[in-house]
Design a protein around this motif. Structure first.
Motif, PDB file in Angstrom:
ATOM      1  N   THR A   1       0.832  -1.211   0.000  1.00  0.00           N
ATOM      2  CA  THR A   1       0.000   0.000   0.000  1.00  0.00           C
ATOM      3  C   THR A   1       0.867   1.262   0.000  1.00  0.00           C
ATOM      4  N   GLY A   2       2.188   1.089   0.033  1.00  0.00           N
ATOM      5  CA  GLY A   2       3.092   2.236   0.137  1.00  0.00           C
ATOM      6  C   GLY A   2       3.560   2.739  -1.217  1.00  0.00           C
ATOM      7  N   PHE A   3       4.384   3.742  -1.179  1.00  0.00           N
ATOM      8  CA  PHE A   3       4.893   4.448  -2.368  1.00  0.00           C
ATOM      9  C   PHE A   3       5.689   3.492  -3.267  1.00  0.00           C
ATOM     10  N   ILE A   4       6.672   2.823  -2.696  1.00  0.00           N
ATOM     11  CA  ILE A   4       7.522   1.949  -3.510  1.00  0.00           C
ATOM     12  C   ILE A   4       6.834   0.609  -3.736  1.00  0.00           C
ATOM     13  N   GLY A   5       6.226   0.070  -2.683  1.00  0.00           N
ATOM     14  CA  GLY A   5       5.607  -1.262  -2.786  1.00  0.00           C
ATOM     15  C   GLY A   5       4.545  -1.329  -3.864  1.00  0.00           C
ATOM     16  N   ARG A   6       3.722  -0.264  -3.980  1.00  0.00           N
ATOM     17  CA  ARG A   6       2.647  -0.350  -4.988  1.00  0.00           C
ATOM     18  C   ARG A   6       3.228  -0.330  -6.407  1.00  0.00           C
ATOM     19  N   ALA A   7       4.341   0.371  -6.593  1.00  0.00           N
ATOM     20  CA  ALA A   7       4.967   0.380  -7.926  1.00  0.00           C
ATOM     21  C   ALA A   7       5.590  -0.987  -8.234  1.00  0.00           C
ATOM     22  N   VAL A   8       6.128  -1.628  -7.219  1.00  0.00           N
ATOM     23  CA  VAL A   8       6.729  -2.963  -7.399  1.00  0.00           C
ATOM     24  C   VAL A   8       5.626  -3.981  -7.726  1.00  0.00           C
ATOM     25  N   VAL A   9       4.526  -3.932  -6.982  1.00  0.00           N
ATOM     26  CA  VAL A   9       3.427  -4.874  -7.240  1.00  0.00           C
ATOM     27  C   VAL A   9       2.877  -4.659  -8.650  1.00  0.00           C
ATOM     28  N   ALA A  10       2.706  -3.395  -9.043  1.00  0.00           N
ATOM     29  CA  ALA A  10       2.153  -3.116 -10.376  1.00  0.00           C
ATOM     30  C   ALA A  10       3.034  -3.730 -11.466  1.00  0.00           C
ATOM     31  N   ARG A  11       4.353  -3.630 -11.282  1.00  0.00           N
ATOM     32  CA  ARG A  11       5.271  -4.203 -12.273  1.00  0.00           C
ATOM     33  C   ARG A  11       5.197  -5.723 -12.304  1.00  0.00           C
ATOM     34  N   LEU A  12       5.121  -6.313 -11.124  1.00  0.00           N
ATOM     35  CA  LEU A  12       5.056  -7.780 -11.059  1.00  0.00           C
ATOM     36  C   LEU A  12       3.762  -8.282 -11.705  1.00  0.00           C
ATOM     37  N   VAL A  13       2.669  -7.595 -11.428  1.00  0.00           N
ATOM     38  CA  VAL A  13       1.378  -7.995 -12.004  1.00  0.00           C
ATOM     39  C   VAL A  13       1.431  -7.840 -13.524  1.00  0.00           C
ATOM     40  N   ALA A  14       2.009  -6.710 -13.987  1.00  0.00           N
ATOM     41  CA  ALA A  14       2.089  -6.473 -15.436  1.00  0.00           C
ATOM     42  C   ALA A  14       2.932  -7.550 -16.110  1.00  0.00           C
ATOM     43  N   ALA A  15       3.891  -8.097 -15.372  1.00  0.00           N
ATOM     44  CA  ALA A  15       4.762  -9.138 -15.941  1.00  0.00           C
ATOM     45  C   ALA A  15       4.125 -10.524 -15.808  1.00  0.00           C
ATOM     46  N   GLY A  16       2.899 -10.562 -15.298  1.00  0.00           N
ATOM     47  CA  GLY A  16       2.182 -11.838 -15.208  1.00  0.00           C
ATOM     48  C   GLY A  16       2.633 -12.721 -14.059  1.00  0.00           C
TER      49      GLY A  16
ATOM     50  N   ALA B   1      -7.680  -0.278  -2.919  1.00  0.00           N
ATOM     51  CA  ALA B   1      -7.675   1.181  -3.070  1.00  0.00           C
ATOM     52  C   ALA B   1      -6.315   1.671  -3.560  1.00  0.00           C
ATOM     53  N   ALA B   2      -5.250   1.041  -3.084  1.00  0.00           N
ATOM     54  CA  ALA B   2      -3.902   1.484  -3.467  1.00  0.00           C
ATOM     55  C   ALA B   2      -3.569   1.093  -4.895  1.00  0.00           C
ATOM     56  N   LEU B   3      -4.002  -0.099  -5.307  1.00  0.00           N
ATOM     57  CA  LEU B   3      -3.534  -0.636  -6.587  1.00  0.00           C
ATOM     58  C   LEU B   3      -4.553  -0.533  -7.712  1.00  0.00           C
ATOM     59  N   GLY B   4      -5.801  -0.273  -7.397  1.00  0.00           N
ATOM     60  CA  GLY B   4      -6.826  -0.205  -8.443  1.00  0.00           C
ATOM     61  C   GLY B   4      -6.939  -1.538  -9.153  1.00  0.00           C
ATOM     62  N   ASP B   5      -7.039  -1.485 -10.499  1.00  0.00           N
ATOM     63  CA  ASP B   5      -7.261  -2.704 -11.287  1.00  0.00           C
ATOM     64  C   ASP B   5      -6.171  -3.743 -11.076  1.00  0.00           C
ATOM     65  N   GLU B   6      -4.957  -3.265 -10.775  1.00  0.00           N
ATOM     66  CA  GLU B   6      -3.840  -4.207 -10.626  1.00  0.00           C
ATOM     67  C   GLU B   6      -4.040  -5.163  -9.458  1.00  0.00           C
ATOM     68  N   ALA B   7      -4.952  -4.815  -8.544  1.00  0.00           N
ATOM     69  CA  ALA B   7      -5.155  -5.658  -7.357  1.00  0.00           C
ATOM     70  C   ALA B   7      -5.983  -6.894  -7.687  1.00  0.00           C
ATOM     71  N   ALA B   8      -6.579  -6.925  -8.886  1.00  0.00           N
ATOM     72  CA  ALA B   8      -7.558  -7.978  -9.204  1.00  0.00           C
ATOM     73  C   ALA B   8      -7.039  -9.391  -8.944  1.00  0.00           C
ATOM     74  N   GLY B   9      -5.861  -9.703  -9.462  1.00  0.00           N
ATOM     75  CA  GLY B   9      -5.389 -11.091  -9.327  1.00  0.00           C
ATOM     76  C   GLY B   9      -4.472 -11.311  -8.130  1.00  0.00           C
ATOM     77  N   VAL B  10      -4.396 -10.310  -7.261  1.00  0.00           N
ATOM     78  CA  VAL B  10      -3.423 -10.376  -6.168  1.00  0.00           C
ATOM     79  C   VAL B  10      -4.067 -10.975  -4.925  1.00  0.00           C
ATOM     80  N   ARG B  11      -3.389 -11.916  -4.314  1.00  0.00           N
ATOM     81  CA  ARG B  11      -3.877 -12.482  -3.058  1.00  0.00           C
ATOM     82  C   ARG B  11      -3.429 -11.574  -1.902  1.00  0.00           C
ATOM     83  N   VAL B  12      -4.348 -11.187  -1.048  1.00  0.00           N
ATOM     84  CA  VAL B  12      -3.988 -10.295   0.063  1.00  0.00           C
ATOM     85  C   VAL B  12      -4.000 -11.079   1.374  1.00  0.00           C
ATOM     86  N   VAL B  13      -2.927 -10.932   2.115  1.00  0.00           N
ATOM     87  CA  VAL B  13      -2.798 -11.603   3.408  1.00  0.00           C
ATOM     88  C   VAL B  13      -2.667 -10.516   4.466  1.00  0.00           C
ATOM     89  N   GLU B  14      -3.441 -10.658   5.537  1.00  0.00           N
ATOM     90  CA  GLU B  14      -3.357  -9.620   6.568  1.00  0.00           C
ATOM     91  C   GLU B  14      -2.191  -9.896   7.510  1.00  0.00           C
TER      92      GLU B  14
END
Ligand SMILES: NC(=O)c1ccc[n+]([C@@H]2O[C@H](COP(=O)([O-])OP(=O)(O)OC[C@H]3O[C@@H](n4cnc5c(N)ncnc54)[C@H](OP(=O)(O)O)[C@@H]3O)[C@@H](O)[C@H]2O)c1
Length: 357
Positions: free
Chosen positions: A8-23, A44-57
């Motif tokens: 949900t942070g500044f760097i983390g969300r950019a890293v997740v977006a790249r990983l998701v884009a790379a499949g 909320a942080a990732l928008g559409d990129e969050a779709a396939g992401v598993r979230v663990v609390e």
């Protein structure tokens, strides 16, 4: 599977977006906050990129990184790589114990919890400023040299590097340490986003001066000959994803920086040229402190206040290891040419600040 903390942070969300884009198959560890659960906050942080992401609390300041036993088991069976981007970047935390727990004990607990399963590597987001108040050239293979620190943040980041490396060595996990300088890009209003937002606010202020008061004198205190150590977010995210996957990066420590970053005077000249502002003078705080500041100069000094120590420090981050590894995997070096500065200025003037979550 790759588990990213701090998604949900500044760097983390950019890293997740790249990983998701790379499949890639991605999970994010996030915490619940303000009555919103982790999944809603990641969405909320990732928008559409969050779709396939598993979230663990999880909560890194809590016992066992705050993972429920079934979640821990689930992660152990799947996660091969952790990209650890979580961290409280406040310089002066209100309470020390949860701060140290989140930076040091929590990541170590998470590493140990996953180490008995499929985990092979831990990519650890540290900071180039573990060098503390040292000046001159800092090498990637240098860590604790008995340096002093500007603040609790730098100290705890070095402590975390040491603890995570020791935990990794004991558990047979490959630990890779990444040390960005000050990251700039479109940043949310989080603690980590603050320096970037300040830089952009400064650019907007200069643009306002250029528009309304082109001849207003403005003196700034800094160190004109010191390097301006910022690095674009896109480079940090691309380098992180690449170094996480590169076998030759095993066990390494990497400065994610602009090599031979421009000096403050040169950077300011590029900004002035782009924005068409006049009347700006950069003073050397050590030899020519600001006297009789105008209200505008006082306002700017207050705005840059938290980063005053960094503006006075003359440090060059050697990136020999990072450059070699990134060349091998085809990630171009980070640069701050006139064109790059123009793009940053445009981002500051046109871009929206992403919402905190
Ligand atoms: N920004 C920079 O210029 C910069 C430069 C060099 C290194 N770094 C390093 O890069 C990492 C990320 O920084 P950033 O700029 O992305 O910071 P940020 O925008 O403030 O994000 C911090 C992230 O860490 C999470 N986090 C904080 N404490 C946590 C805890 N106790 N348990 C679980 N998650 C927690 C936050 O979650 P919540 O959303 O729940 O708060 C958020 O996702 C940090 O380790 C920082 O030291 C940053």
């Amino acid at each position: 599977m790759i588990l990213v903390t701090g998604g949900t942070g500044f760097i983390g969300r950019a890293v997740v977006a790249r990983l998701v884009a790379a499949g890639r198959d991605v999970a994010v560890l996030a915490r619940r906050r303000d009555a919103r659960d982790a999944r809603a906050r990641v969405a909320a942080a990732l928008g559409d990129e969050a779709a396939g992401v598993r979230v663990v609390e999880g909560e890194l300041a809590a016992e066992g990184a705050g993972l429920a036993p079934d979640e821990r088991r689930w992660l152990r069976e799947r996660v091969e790589t952790v990209v650890h981007c979580a961290g409280d970047t406040s310089f002066a935390p209100r309470l020390s114990a949860p701060y140290v727990a989140a930076h040091v004990d929590g990541p170590v607990a998470l590493l140990r919890a996953l180490a008995g399963g499929r985990l092979e590597r831990w990519v650890h987001m540290s900071t180039a400023y573990v060098c503390g108040t040292r000046e001159g050239t800092i090498r990637e293979d240098e860590g604790d040299l008995g340096q002093t620190f500007h603040n609790a943040y730098e100290r705890v980041k070095l402590q975390a590097e040491t603890a995570v490396r020791a935990a990794g060595a004991a558990a047979g996990i490959d630990v890779r340490v990444l040390r960005p300088s000050i990251v700039v890009g479109a940043a949310p209003a989080t603690a980590g986003g603050t320096p970037s937002n300040l830089f952009f606010a400064f650019v907007r202020l200069l643009a306002g001066l250029a528009r309304w008061r082109a001849d207003a004198p403005l003196r700034l205190e800094g160190a004109p000959r010191a390097r301006f150590n910022v690095v674009p977010l896109d480079h940090v995210a691309a380098a992180t994803v690449a170094l996480a996957a590169c076998p030759e990066a095993a066990g390494g420590t990497f400065h994610l920086v602009v090599r031979d970053a421009p000096r403050q005077a040169a950077m300011l000249a590029l900004l002035v040229e782009r924005l068409g502002v006049s009347g700006l003078r950069l003073l050397d705080a050590r030899s020519e402190p600001l006297v009789d500041p105008s209200p505008l100069e006082r306002r700017v000094a207050r705005m840059l206040g938290p980063y005053r120590a960094y503006l006075g420090q003359d440090v060059r981050f050697d990136d020999t290891a990072a450059a070699a590894a990134l060349t091998r995997v085809g990630v171009p070096s980070a640069t701050l040419t006139a064109g790059d500065v123009r793009r940053l200025v445009d981002l500051a003037l046109l871009g929206e600040t992403p919402a905190p979550v």
